[in-house]
Design a protein around this motif. Structure first.
Motif, PDB file in Angstrom:
ATOM      1  N   ALA A   1       0.829  -1.204   0.000  1.00 21.72           N
ATOM      2  CA  ALA A   1       0.000   0.000   0.000  1.00 21.72           C
ATOM      3  C   ALA A   1       0.863   1.254   0.000  1.00 21.72           C
ATOM      4  O   ALA A   1       0.561   2.229  -0.688  1.00 21.72           O
ATOM      5  CB  ALA A   1      -0.924  -0.001   1.218  1.00 21.72           C
ATOM      6  N   LEU A   2       1.950   1.231   0.780  1.00 24.51           N
ATOM      7  CA  LEU A   2       2.847   2.379   0.800  1.00 24.51           C
ATOM      8  C   LEU A   2       3.482   2.615  -0.551  1.00 24.51           C
ATOM      9  O   LEU A   2       3.633   3.748  -1.000  1.00 24.51           O
ATOM     10  CB  LEU A   2       3.936   2.159   1.861  1.00 24.51           C
ATOM     11  CG  LEU A   2       3.471   2.273   3.326  1.00 24.51           C
ATOM     12  CD1 LEU A   2       4.592   1.826   4.252  1.00 24.51           C
ATOM     13  CD2 LEU A   2       3.044   3.686   3.653  1.00 24.51           C
TER      14      LEU A   2
ATOM     15  N   ASP B   1     -12.308   0.360  -9.806  1.00 23.35           N
ATOM     16  CA  ASP B   1     -11.345  -0.371 -10.629  1.00 23.35           C
ATOM     17  C   ASP B   1     -10.099   0.497 -10.825  1.00 23.35           C
ATOM     18  O   ASP B   1     -10.116   1.696 -10.580  1.00 23.35           O
ATOM     19  CB  ASP B   1     -11.958  -0.794 -11.975  1.00 23.35           C
ATOM     20  CG  ASP B   1     -12.431   0.364 -12.850  1.00 23.35           C
ATOM     21  OD1 ASP B   1     -12.168   1.537 -12.504  1.00 23.35           O
ATOM     22  OD2 ASP B   1     -13.067   0.104 -13.892  1.00 23.35           O
ATOM     23  N   TYR B   2      -8.994  -0.140 -11.245  1.00 16.59           N
ATOM     24  CA  TYR B   2      -7.749   0.642 -11.338  1.00 16.59           C
ATOM     25  C   TYR B   2      -7.838   1.799 -12.325  1.00 16.59           C
ATOM     26  O   TYR B   2      -7.232   2.858 -12.085  1.00 16.59           O
ATOM     27  CB  TYR B   2      -6.538  -0.263 -11.617  1.00 16.59           C
ATOM     28  CG  TYR B   2      -6.404  -0.800 -13.017  1.00 16.59           C
ATOM     29  CD1 TYR B   2      -5.975   0.001 -14.070  1.00 16.59           C
ATOM     30  CD2 TYR B   2      -6.677  -2.137 -13.292  1.00 16.59           C
ATOM     31  CE1 TYR B   2      -5.845  -0.499 -15.360  1.00 16.59           C
ATOM     32  CE2 TYR B   2      -6.551  -2.646 -14.571  1.00 16.59           C
ATOM     33  CZ  TYR B   2      -6.135  -1.834 -15.603  1.00 16.59           C
ATOM     34  OH  TYR B   2      -6.014  -2.336 -16.880  1.00 16.59           O
TER      35      TYR B   2
ATOM     36  N   ALA C   1     -10.320  -5.247  -4.297  1.00 16.01           N
ATOM     37  CA  ALA C   1     -10.009  -3.817  -4.269  1.00 16.01           C
ATOM     38  C   ALA C   1      -8.530  -3.564  -4.018  1.00 16.01           C
ATOM     39  O   ALA C   1      -7.937  -2.651  -4.603  1.00 16.01           O
ATOM     40  CB  ALA C   1     -10.859  -3.122  -3.211  1.00 16.01           C
ATOM     41  N   ALA C   2      -7.914  -4.371  -3.139  1.00 22.13           N
ATOM     42  CA  ALA C   2      -6.476  -4.209  -2.877  1.00 22.13           C
ATOM     43  C   ALA C   2      -5.660  -4.484  -4.126  1.00 22.13           C
ATOM     44  O   ALA C   2      -4.663  -3.809  -4.400  1.00 22.13           O
ATOM     45  CB  ALA C   2      -6.042  -5.127  -1.737  1.00 22.13           C
ATOM     46  N   GLY C   3      -6.086  -5.475  -4.907  1.00 21.76           N
ATOM     47  CA  GLY C   3      -5.402  -5.762  -6.157  1.00 21.76           C
ATOM     48  C   GLY C   3      -5.496  -4.620  -7.142  1.00 21.76           C
ATOM     49  O   GLY C   3      -4.537  -4.302  -7.849  1.00 21.76           O
ATOM     50  N   HIS C   4      -6.659  -3.968  -7.186  1.00 21.89           N
ATOM     51  CA  HIS C   4      -6.821  -2.824  -8.096  1.00 21.89           C
ATOM     52  C   HIS C   4      -6.051  -1.605  -7.604  1.00 21.89           C
ATOM     53  O   HIS C   4      -5.528  -0.837  -8.419  1.00 21.89           O
ATOM     54  CB  HIS C   4      -8.302  -2.506  -8.296  1.00 21.89           C
ATOM     55  CG  HIS C   4      -8.941  -3.362  -9.341  1.00 21.89           C
ATOM     56  ND1 HIS C   4      -9.056  -2.985 -10.658  1.00 21.89           N
ATOM     57  CD2 HIS C   4      -9.453  -4.615  -9.275  1.00 21.89           C
ATOM     58  CE1 HIS C   4      -9.635  -3.944 -11.353  1.00 21.89           C
ATOM     59  NE2 HIS C   4      -9.886  -4.953 -10.533  1.00 21.89           N
ATOM     60  N   ARG C   5      -5.945  -1.448  -6.286  1.00 19.20           N
ATOM     61  CA  ARG C   5      -5.122  -0.350  -5.778  1.00 19.20           C
ATOM     62  C   ARG C   5      -3.658  -0.555  -6.159  1.00 19.20           C
ATOM     63  O   ARG C   5      -2.962   0.391  -6.550  1.00 19.20           O
ATOM     64  CB  ARG C   5      -5.265  -0.225  -4.262  1.00 19.20           C
ATOM     65  CG  ARG C   5      -6.611   0.329  -3.815  1.00 19.20           C
ATOM     66  CD  ARG C   5      -6.578   0.743  -2.358  1.00 19.20           C
ATOM     67  NE  ARG C   5      -6.385  -0.393  -1.457  1.00 19.20           N
ATOM     68  CZ  ARG C   5      -7.360  -1.111  -0.944  1.00 19.20           C
ATOM     69  NH1 ARG C   5      -8.622  -0.850  -1.261  1.00 19.20           N
ATOM     70  NH2 ARG C   5      -7.092  -2.098  -0.111  1.00 19.20           N
TER      71      ARG C   5
END
Length: 293
Positions: free
Chosen positions: A13-14, A71-72, A277-281
């Motif tokens: 995330a960072l 989405d990304y 969602a984490a994958g798209h972030r």
């Protein structure tokens, strides 16, 4: 002094946040000359399949195409403060749907304009019938949990059915990229690869994904082969390539909730075998990082 590193999800995330901050720092004011980061804020078109549309991720804004406002592409558009954003990504899309209608959805390339300045393209998996491959691997995995029965079903008499499909995708991606440049000659184009679905080390997690143990490394290798093909086509067509596989290692569908970026089955977070969602972030961070180079 001992340095304490944040856990892997926090580091990811960072990194994504850092990529966003870096790109926004580099962005130029409106009126920048073509090719600058400021120019990319004018008109962004996102093309692709369910791995780009955010299938199953809240909130779904287009039920027919399985498109999410998280989405990304949407995250990238928000980070860039894009003035004009068109997201036509659609679940089930193939390279053919770039130039022809997909059920009620018009051809995706129709969203392109001469003044388009940024295009992302995430497509190719459905050309391989990836859904059919997963279904086959699950079916034979139930019947024969050991060995590699799915691999055997796709390699009769020494052939390589999936490998040949991947080779065939090459000419289709080539044609799509050439048409993008014709319709939007000013655009910076990025081909976005696929994240890792199963563990990169070839290990199995039959409690979450009921493949036979030997089919996990085979499936991994085929996904890597597809990504290599996409990178090759990008390089040969004046486009950048965004690697999602490398950053996703350790976040595959076999990992626990909160760590994985791919859901092993339909959940409230995303569709099964699709990025959450984490994958798209993470994907958005990688796209922004690519744009900053």
């Amino acid at each position: 002094m001992t340095l304490h590193h944040p856990p892997a999800p926090a580091r990811a995330a960072l990194a994504a946040a850092g990529a966003v901050a870096l790109f926004l720092t580099l962005a130029q004011p409106a009126g920048a000359t073509p090719g600058t980061t400021g120019d990319l804020q004018e008109h962004y078109v996102a093309l692709g399949d369910s791995y780009s549309s955010g299938l199953g991720i809240p909130t779904q804004t287009d039920a027919d195409c399985g498109r999410s406002d998280s989405d990304y592409p949407s995250l990238v558009a928000g980070a860039l403060n894009v003035a004009d954003f068109t997201d036509v990504t659609c679940a089930g899309a193939t390279t053919a749907d770039m130039t022809q209608p997909q059920d009620s959805a018009p051809p995706q390339l129709d969203a392109l304009r001469p003044d388009t300045t940024l295009v992302t393209l995430g497509v190719g998996g459905n050309d391989l019938d990836l859904t059919g491959v997963v279904t086959q691997c699950v079916l034979v995995g139930y019947l024969a949990p050991n060995g590699a029965p799915c691999k055997l079903s796709y390699t009769p008499l020494g052939s390589d059915i999936i490998g040949n499909r991947i080779k065939d995708v090459g000419s289709r991606i080539d044609a799509v990229l050439k048409e993008i440049h014709v319709r939007s000659p000013r655009a910076r184009v990025l081909v976005v690869g696929y994240p890792g679905i199963v563990p990169d080390d070839g290990s199995a997690c039959r409690d979450l994904i009921p493949f036979a143990t030997g089919d996990f490394p085979w499936f991994r290798d085929k996904e890597k082969q597809l990504n290599s093909l996409l990178a090759e086509q990008a390089g040969g067509n004046d486009a950048g390539y965004v690697d999602l596989y490398g950053p996703s290692v350790g976040h595959d569908a076999c990992q626990s909730e909160g760590v994985r970026w791919i859901e092993p089955q339909d959940t409230e977070q995303a569709a099964g075998f699709h990025p959450n969602a984490a994958g798209h972030r993470s994907a958005a961070g990688q796209v922004l990082a690519a744009l900053s180079r």
